[in-house]
Structure formats: structure tokens, C-alpha cells
Design an enzyme around this catalytic site. Structure first.
Site, short mmCIF file in Angstrom:
data_model
loop_
_atom_site.label_atom_id
_atom_site.label_comp_id
_atom_site.label_asym_id
_atom_site.label_seq_id
_atom_site.Cartn_x
_atom_site.Cartn_y
_atom_site.Cartn_z
N LYS A 22 -8.98 -3.71 3.77
CA LYS A 22 -8.05 -2.84 4.50
C LYS A 22 -8.14 -1.41 3.97
O LYS A 22 -8.25 -0.46 4.74
CB LYS A 22 -6.61 -3.36 4.32
N ASN A 23 -8.14 -1.28 2.63
CA ASN A 23 -8.09 0.07 2.05
C ASN A 23 -9.42 0.82 2.14
O ASN A 23 -9.47 2.02 1.86
CB ASN A 23 -7.61 0.01 0.59
N CYS A 120 8.36 5.52 0.44
CA CYS A 120 8.39 4.11 0.82
C CYS A 120 8.98 3.32 -0.34
O CYS A 120 9.33 3.91 -1.37
CB CYS A 120 7.02 3.60 1.23
N ARG A 125 5.94 9.01 -3.23
CA ARG A 125 4.58 9.17 -2.69
C ARG A 125 4.34 10.49 -1.94
O ARG A 125 4.09 10.50 -0.73
CB ARG A 125 4.23 7.97 -1.80
N ASP A 308 -1.96 -2.73 -7.13
CA ASP A 308 -1.81 -3.60 -5.97
C ASP A 308 -1.88 -5.09 -6.32
O ASP A 308 -1.69 -5.94 -5.45
CB ASP A 308 -2.88 -3.27 -4.91
N ARG A 400 0.90 -6.50 7.43
CA ARG A 400 0.23 -5.20 7.37
C ARG A 400 -1.10 -5.30 6.64
O ARG A 400 -1.99 -4.49 6.86
CB ARG A 400 1.11 -4.18 6.61
C1 UD1 Z 1 -3.85 3.96 -2.39
C2 UD1 Z 1 -3.85 2.58 -1.77
C3 UD1 Z 1 -2.70 1.77 -2.34
C4 UD1 Z 1 -2.77 1.74 -3.87
C5 UD1 Z 1 -2.89 3.16 -4.43
C6 UD1 Z 1 -3.12 3.18 -5.94
C7 UD1 Z 1 -4.80 2.86 0.43
C8 UD1 Z 1 -4.59 2.91 1.89
N1 UD1 Z 1 -3.72 2.71 -0.35
O1 UD1 Z 1 -2.63 4.60 -2.03
O2 UD1 Z 1 -2.79 0.45 -1.82
O3 UD1 Z 1 -1.61 1.13 -4.38
O4 UD1 Z 1 -3.97 3.86 -3.82
O5 UD1 Z 1 -4.24 2.46 -6.26
O6 UD1 Z 1 -5.91 2.92 -0.05
N2 UD1 Z 1 0.53 11.21 -5.70
C9 UD1 Z 1 1.13 12.46 -5.78
N3 UD1 Z 1 0.69 13.43 -4.92
C10 UD1 Z 1 -0.30 13.22 -4.01
C11 UD1 Z 1 -0.92 11.94 -3.95
C12 UD1 Z 1 -0.48 10.95 -4.82
O7 UD1 Z 1 2.03 12.68 -6.59
O8 UD1 Z 1 -0.64 14.14 -3.26
C13 UD1 Z 1 0.98 10.14 -6.64
C14 UD1 Z 1 1.55 8.92 -5.91
O9 UD1 Z 1 2.92 9.08 -5.60
C15 UD1 Z 1 1.30 7.83 -6.95
C16 UD1 Z 1 -0.03 8.25 -7.57
O10 UD1 Z 1 -0.18 9.63 -7.29
O11 UD1 Z 1 2.30 7.85 -7.92
C17 UD1 Z 1 -1.24 7.52 -7.05
O12 UD1 Z 1 -1.22 7.51 -5.64
P1 UD1 Z 1 -2.55 7.45 -4.77
O13 UD1 Z 1 -3.69 7.04 -5.64
O14 UD1 Z 1 -2.69 8.70 -4.01
O15 UD1 Z 1 -2.22 6.25 -3.77
P2 UD1 Z 1 -2.45 6.17 -2.22
O16 UD1 Z 1 -3.71 6.85 -1.84
O17 UD1 Z 1 -1.20 6.55 -1.52
#
Ligand code: UD1
Length: 420
Positions: A22-23, A120, A125, A308, A400
Site C-alpha cells: 500500500k505504502n 489523525c 502529522r 507501523d 484501508r
Molecule cells: C509514512 C507511512 C506511514 C508510516 C510513516 C512512518 C505512507 C503512506 N505512510 O507516513 O504508514 O507510519 O511513514 O514510517 O507511506 N512530520 C513533520 N512534518 C512533515 C512531515 C512529517 O513534522 O512535514 C513528522 C510526522 O508528524 C511524524 C514524523 O515526521 O512524527 C514522520 O512522519 P513521516 O515519515 O512523514 O510519515 P508519513 O509519510 O506521514
């Protein structure tokens, strides 16, 4: 609303076929905005993917989804003349990866309006790093009425970007934006999850020139893309979930067509707990044990232990002798499953971002509520171990991200029913 009814204490035996990731599929679908025509194979049939397809159609792409073949064919005629492309709140709020269309639309059309995803259950996030990267590439960005308004009418320009911390989504958005930018972009301190490598493989097949070296990603912008067909990698989180599900005594599950290299950290932890994991070529067999040991783990960006799989491994730890510890370093609020697991008899204590799990405990069935995707599946794993019947509410979270979960587990002698 649908719910699952699970009768626990069945010994799991059999084979499980792991679906496409999925990811990996989500960013690859967003990347298809950069191509004129591509076919994506081995897609998982889960709701997040269907939402992303709805989003691509809303944006103006033609998508032909074959559930039977597990493929999506995408035809794209977006050009600079399409100036009013919107990714609406109703689609982005349910599936945060929707924000990944921002970089590609900006590249293709020079202008994009994409809903901010909002928080969420697992944390606030934000997407500040996504926006920081796009600004550095030359986009003008304003936030208005809950939407990101981004413009780059003269196109994006390659640059050097260093992320202050590692983010999967921000790395992906930056790669997607830099793909069509003029000149070379160097991204430092990137996420290097296998799904990001899969996205890069897709983009390179399209004609991209992207190179990953440790946490540094170099992208040379390209203008033309080829027509391609691409097979998405297997879902390592789905595999990890089922590996963990077979960890206790009497269970034995095999998986073929998987690559143990991408799940090495998880296998090492399972072995440390006392679970037998046998890897042969592209096949993994896991054999449960009745004497499980305590461990301490910390979630982290790949190759660290994935956040995850944190909720799922916690369930296995309830069966280990002694006090295990989990430190969650990625999401600030990712222990929502703990109160539900406690209702099933688990002995878990939370302090800040640490969870202490005292075992072994006998779990017993209860009526519980799913709060997010991975928390939901942890309740399924707990229900499989529990005495009597467990009812899991709000399973739309599960749908999902897990394709045919009850079918896959029932084929291994579990007893799971879905009712309305
Ligand atoms: C992706 C995965 C999710 C997984 C996560 C961490 C997908 C669709 N989702 O989510 O399943 O749990 O990686 O491995 O691939 N953050 C900020 N600012 C930003 C972006 C992120 O502060 O602009 C923070 C987030 O709140 C979190 C951390 O960085 O605390 C890591 O998030 P991130 O790696 O970006 O996760 P996702 O891409 O949302």
C-alpha cells in the site's frame, strides 16, 4: 457499521500470500501524474488505494482499475493549460498520502490547490517539511481556507535540500517535485524506506535519473517520460503483521515471493523473542514458541523497527516472560491501542513515549474499538490469542490497508467473521 467477531485460541497453520505494498502504491500512483501513460501491477485491493484512484480521476486522469488483475492503467493529458487542479478535503482527509499529488501537479501544470490533510489518531502529522522542500525548489506557497495554494508558473528549479529530520512523505514529495525540475536536486537526510526505493525504481523506469546513496538522493530533472508497466513490491508491513501473528506456540505460517532483506530488523527481533523464523531464498516460514522472552525495542526510520508494526509486536510481548519495553519515536500519540488491549487483560504501563509490557498474560475476549489502521490489526492479533469471543468495532480502519484479512487468516484455520 461492520464489525469482526473472532473466536480465539485456534492454532494457525498454512500459507499466506502477501499483497502488493500500500505504502509503495500510493506514491507511485501520485507519480503517475508525471507520466502520460503507465500501468501499475500488483496493487493491493484496499480502500486507501481506491481513494487515491478517486483523487487521480478527480484531478482529470483516466484510470482503469482491474480488481481481477490487480492493475491500474493510467492515461494522463494534464498540461500547463490545466490551471485549476484541486485535491479536495473530502479525499485527502481520509488518506493523507493525497498530499503527495502536490509536487507532481505543480510539475505538470505549474499550479496546484491541495487540501491540508489535518491530524489523525496517531498524531498531529504536519506537512511543513513537504512545503519547505517545494519552496526551496522555487514554488510559491500560501495556506488559505485549509488548502495549500502552490504556484511555479515558470517551473521548478533543482537545488540542495537538507531535511532537519527524516520524513517518508516529505522525501517522496520532494523527489516527485524534483523529477520535473530544471537541473539537479540533491536531497540530504532522506527517508530510505523500501517503498521509497520502489518509487524511485518506478520513476527511473519512466525515464528518471535518480540515485540513492545512504541518506542522500540525487535527482536530475527530466522532461520526457516513457510508457511503462511496473510491478509494485510486496507489502512488508502486511508480512510483518502476519509473521508476528504466528509467534505463539502451535502456529506455523509460510510466505513465498517475499524478500527477507527488507524485513531483516523485524526477523532479528522475532528471533530474539524466541520465535523460529526460517528463511530460504524468497520463502519465509515462521514457527511459534511457547517460551517467549522479553525484549526492548525502539521504533525508527528504516532500517529501524517500523512504527507501523509497533502495535502488533506489543501484542506478542504480552506473551513474553518479564517486562518488555517499546519506545515510540515517530508518532507522539501512537499508543491508542493500549487501553483496548488492557480491556482484554494485557498488563501495559505507559510513561511518555515508552510502553512497558508485563507478561505473560492470559488475554480474554472483549468488545473493543479500532482507532487507526495498525491499532486495528493489533486487536485482531490479540483476539486470535484470547480466550472466548472478541468483537472489533470500526473496522473501516482495517479495510484501508489489509486486503482480505479475514480470508487470509481463516485459510490458516482462524475463526473470524465479518458482520454488519
Ligand atoms: C509514512 C507511512 C506511514 C508510516 C510513516 C512512518 C505512507 C503512506 N505512510 O507516513 O504508514 O507510519 O511513514 O514510517 O507511506 N512530520 C513533520 N512534518 C512533515 C512531515 C512529517 O513534522 O512535514 C513528522 C510526522 O508528524 C511524524 C514524523 O515526521 O512524527 C514522520 O512522519 P513521516 O515519515 O512523514 O510519515 P508519513 O509519510 O506521514
Amino acid at each position: 457499521m461492520q464489525r469482526l467477531i473472532i473466536k480465539g485460541k485456534k492454532k494457525l497453520k498454512g500459507k499466506i500470500k502477501i499483497s502488493g505494498s500500500k505504502n509503495a502504491t500510493l506514491p507511485i500512483l501520485a507519480a503517475s501524474i508525471l507520466s502520460n501513460s503507465s500501468e501499475i501491477k500488483n496493487i493491493p485491493l484496499v480502500n486507501d488505494i481506491f481513494t487515491m484512484v478517486k483523487l487521480l480521476k478527480f484531478i482529470g486522469l483516466k484510470c482503469i482499475l482491474s480488481k481481477k488483475k490487480k492493475t491500474i492503467k493510467i492515461f494522463n493529458k494534464l498540461t500547463k493549460s490545466n490551471k485549476n487542479i484541486i485535491a479536495p478535503y473530502k479525499l485527502v482527509k481520509t488518506m493523507r498520502a493525497g498530499v503527495l499529488v502536490l509536487g507532481p501537479i505543480l510539475n505538470k501544470c505549474g499550479k496546484a490547490k491541495v487540501s491540508l490533510p489535518g491530524g489523525c489518531a496517531i498524531g498531529s502529522r504536519p506537512v511543513d517539511l513537504h512545503l519547505m522542500a517545494l519552496k526551496k525548489l522555487g514554488a510559491k506557497i500560501k495556506i488559505k481556507n485549509g488548502y495549500i495554494h502552490a504556484t511555479a508558473l515558470k517551473g521548478l528549479k533543482g537545488t540542495n535540500i537538507k531535511f532537519p529530520f527524516i520524513s517518508v512523505g516529505a522525501t517522496e514529495n520532494a523527489i516527485l517535485a524534483a523529477f520535473g525540475a530544471e537541473g539537479k536536486t540533491i536531497l540530504n537526510n532522506c527517508a530510505i524506506e523500501p517503498e521509497i526505493k520502489d518509487l524511485v525504481n518506478y520513476l527511473n523506469k519512466l525515464g528518471g535519473k535518480i540515485n540513492i546513496k545512504k541518506r542522500k538522493i540525487t535527482i536530475r530533472g527530466v522532461k520526457e517520460t516513457r510508457k511503462i508497466s511496473y510491478k509494485v513490491m510486496f507489502d512488508r508491513i502486511e508480512l510483518g503483521t502476519y509473521l508476528i501473528s504466528a509467534g505463539t506456540a502451535g502456529n506455523e505460517i509460510s510466505f513465498s515471493n517475499v524478500d527477507k532483506k527488507v524485513i531483516n530488523t523485524e526477523i532479528k527481533i522475532l528471533k530474539k523473542i524466541g520465535v523460529k523464523v526460517i528463511c530460504k531464498k524468497n520463502k519465509i516460514t515462521v514457527i511459534g514458541n511457547n517460551k517467549l522472552k522479553k525484549v526492548s525495542i525502539k521504533t525508527g526510520p528504516y532500517p529501524g523497527f517500523p512504527t507501523d508494526l509497533q502495535a502488533q509486536i506489543m501484542v506478542l510481548m504480552t506473551q513474553s516472560e518479564g517486562t518488555s519495553k517499546i519506545t515510540e519515536t515517530i508518532f507522539e500519540n501512537r499508543f491508542m491501542h493500549v487501553p483496548e488491549l488492557r480491556r482484554m487483560g494485557a498488563n501495559i504501563f505507559i510513561k511518555n513515549n515508552h510502553a512497558y509490557i508485563k507478561g505473560p498474560t492470559k488475554l480474554s475476549g472483549a468488545e473493543v474499538m479500532a482507532t487507526d489502521l495498525r491499532a486495528s490489526v493489533s486487536l485482531v492479533l490479540a483476539a486470535l490469542l484470547a480466550e472466548n469471543r472478541t468483537i472489533i468495532n470500526r473496522i473501516y480502519h482495517l479495510d484501508r490497508g489489509y486486503q482480505h484479512l479475514e480470508k487470509k487468516l481463516n485459510n490458516c484455520r482462524a475463526n473470524i467473521k465479518r458482520i454488519n
